[in-house]
Scaffold this active site. Sequence first.
Site, PDB file in Angstrom:
ATOM      1  CE  LYS A  46       0.176 -15.640  -7.481  1.00 49.75           C
ATOM      2  NZ  LYS A  46      -0.161 -15.216  -8.852  1.00 49.75           N
ATOM      3  CG  LEU A  56      10.056 -14.123  -8.591  1.00 51.91           C
ATOM      4  CD1 LEU A  56       9.678 -13.757  -7.161  1.00 51.91           C
ATOM      5  CD2 LEU A  56      11.537 -14.452  -8.683  1.00 51.91           C
ATOM      6  CB  CYS A  67     -33.567  13.551  -2.715  1.00 46.46           C
ATOM      7  SG  CYS A  67     -33.618  11.919  -1.947  1.00 46.46           S
ATOM      8  CB  CYS A 118     -36.626   8.664  -4.822  1.00 41.04           C
ATOM      9  SG  CYS A 118     -35.338   8.859  -3.560  1.00 41.04           S
ATOM     10  CE  LYS A 159       3.758 -13.347  -6.422  1.00 40.77           C
ATOM     11  NZ  LYS A 159       2.708 -12.411  -6.865  1.00 40.77           N
ATOM     12  CE1 TYR A 175       7.078  18.171   3.490  1.00 45.24           C
ATOM     13  CE2 TYR A 175       4.983  18.788   2.506  1.00 45.24           C
ATOM     14  CZ  TYR A 175       6.210  18.168   2.418  1.00 45.24           C
ATOM     15  OH  TYR A 175       6.572  17.555   1.243  1.00 45.24           O
ATOM     16  CG  ASP A 176       0.918  22.396   3.878  1.00 43.40           C
ATOM     17  OD1 ASP A 176       1.465  21.427   3.324  1.00 43.40           O
ATOM     18  OD2 ASP A 176      -0.232  22.354   4.350  1.00 43.40           O
TER      19      ASP A 176
END
Length: 672
Positions: free
Chosen positions: A314, A84, A431, A408, A116, A37-38
């Site tokens: 809802k 709605l 770290c 730390c 919805k 595709y690319d």
Amino acid sequence: MKPEEARARAEELRREIEYHDHRYYVLDDPVIEDAEYDRLVRELVALETAYPELVTPDSPTQRVGGRPREGFVTVQHRAPMLSLANAFNAADLADFDRRVRTGLADEDVDYVVELKFDGVAVSLTYEHGRLVRGATRGDGVTGEEITPNLRTIRSIPLRLRQPGAPNVIEVRGEVYMPKEAFARLNERREDAGLPLFANPRNAAAGSLRQLDPGITAERKLDIWLYGIGYTDGIVFGRHSEALAWLGEQGFRVNPHTRIFSTLEEVERHLEHWREARFELPYVIDGLVLKVDRLDQQERLGTTLKSPRWAVAYKYPPEQAETTVEDIIIRVGRTGVLTPTAVLSPVRLAGTTVSRASLHNEDLIREKDIRIGDVVLIHKAGDIIPEILGSRPEKRTGRETPFAMPVQCPECASLLVRPEGEVGVYCSNVACPARLERSLLHFVSRNAFAINGLGPAVIQQLLERRLVADPADLFTLTREELVGLERIGPKSADNLLKAIQNSKRNSLARLIFSLGIRHVGERAARLLAERFGSLAGLMAAGREELEAVPEIGPKIADSVLNFFAREQNRRVVAKLVRAGVNTVADRPAAAGTGPLAGKTFVLTGTLEEFSRAEAAARIEELGGRVVSNVSRRTDYVVLGKNPGGKYDKAVKLGVNIIEEPEFKRLLSGIQSY
């Protein structure tokens, strides 16, 4: 290639790419490998670069393009986009059904029941089968024109698939952000110290209102079509027929739509989705009922605000109470410390929740959350667990206020809180926790995308001291990988291949992969386009950085501070030695790049480049290819059997270079 051959090939490529886009983005059934595709897209881009007159507005290459806009224009919908009326329980539904049947004198009624979607309503206008305008719902009568942003959504066809489309048709749909894309976006924003989106709907709305379509394109939006607002040349008898037609034209129409003739069937369907909705990869907050027959819709009519023939049911938001058992600290790749609440497991929105991010110390203090507290939680957008607040009235006196550590927790280094920021950071760039997450970021899908390098493998590599920074990944050997748990010879070979292939990633991906604080995908792309190479970015000063659109003082400081550290410069040097691509893989921004301001004319046949490929290479480096020779031409690239352009170049004294010199020019530029 002759111009007429190029035109035919370009149209063939567009049709082929559109077909594969439809298979992938609409049907979710690709029949082609990504690499193939690319290749098709690259060929089309090269043709359109060499022959600019072939570019069409509906070409797949034109989904993202153009400069950022200064604002949005208000446009009028051809037919109102009404909201709605809502129903919240069985009684509300029964009232709606009774009103419909009374209004139709007790005729038989079929209801189309749709999910919805919790997104942003938009309209799409097609003229003669081509997309010409997209707009937000706005107030229902007028909305904001956002065509460039909607064009970036790959599942929206730029032209309709089937012949015989009406001259004008306006279709309606809901743009949304999938759950996974929303979670990844917020993770990246948190890592970069940016505000988080509250839910996918807000993220989708914010993405559609970007003045720069490039930002919208990065947000991975999608769409479901749910109706036709206006058409001047096609008549349907039922709403369900219109949905089927939309599907035939290449639009995404949700497969969970059903038709029922009784309220009892509708209610059973509603109960099914009450729990099943949480398994969907996108958020829904209810279901929509519509009378199917369009003649019945017309007789029922509308109120000022909503149609009488439809209602939105809802579901109530799901919340739960649980207890904060502990608050732990996670160290991110930039060194930021994120507190996380460990919760007593509780079932919520389809999954068991046992942790929730608290983001920062200020939020904990603002919500007054203590270890041992009873808290109310929900899922933001039905996805991310979030503590809404504590229940002080349920405290026993044994609760413990939380205090951020001064060291730390991973490496005992001092913590710092930059002025004006809410985040607290580990001051140690070495770290261990930062290193692990930096590596995971480097190999992640949006960065270098190295398949097979997951958390378990990264952890083993660190434990065995096989890597100390991302550049070490490119020196791993087959023997070292085979020695890891659950890595056999075949897996090792596949992993090494993936690592080697990643060296060809774009400069923008490389910049993003480095994990520079505040530099997300968008900023990385802007920096790559502006400076054209990693060397150019490293050499940039504050004024040059801040001159890039959207790159403010905060990002400029981060870039300068990152490359000022000797350790980071050593990593970059190792990446260069490993053969990682460090130059722009796309045309440089206007006025930038090593060939900025240089104009080229191509004449004759080149041996190692097609005309399109040569033009693309020049454009990538900021140069410009034109068709006619003039005194302003800097170079004429001479191939075999040149035409009159060669004679004109000689007459005007323009610099003429043959293919070997052209190749040396390109390779010399790309080696810096």
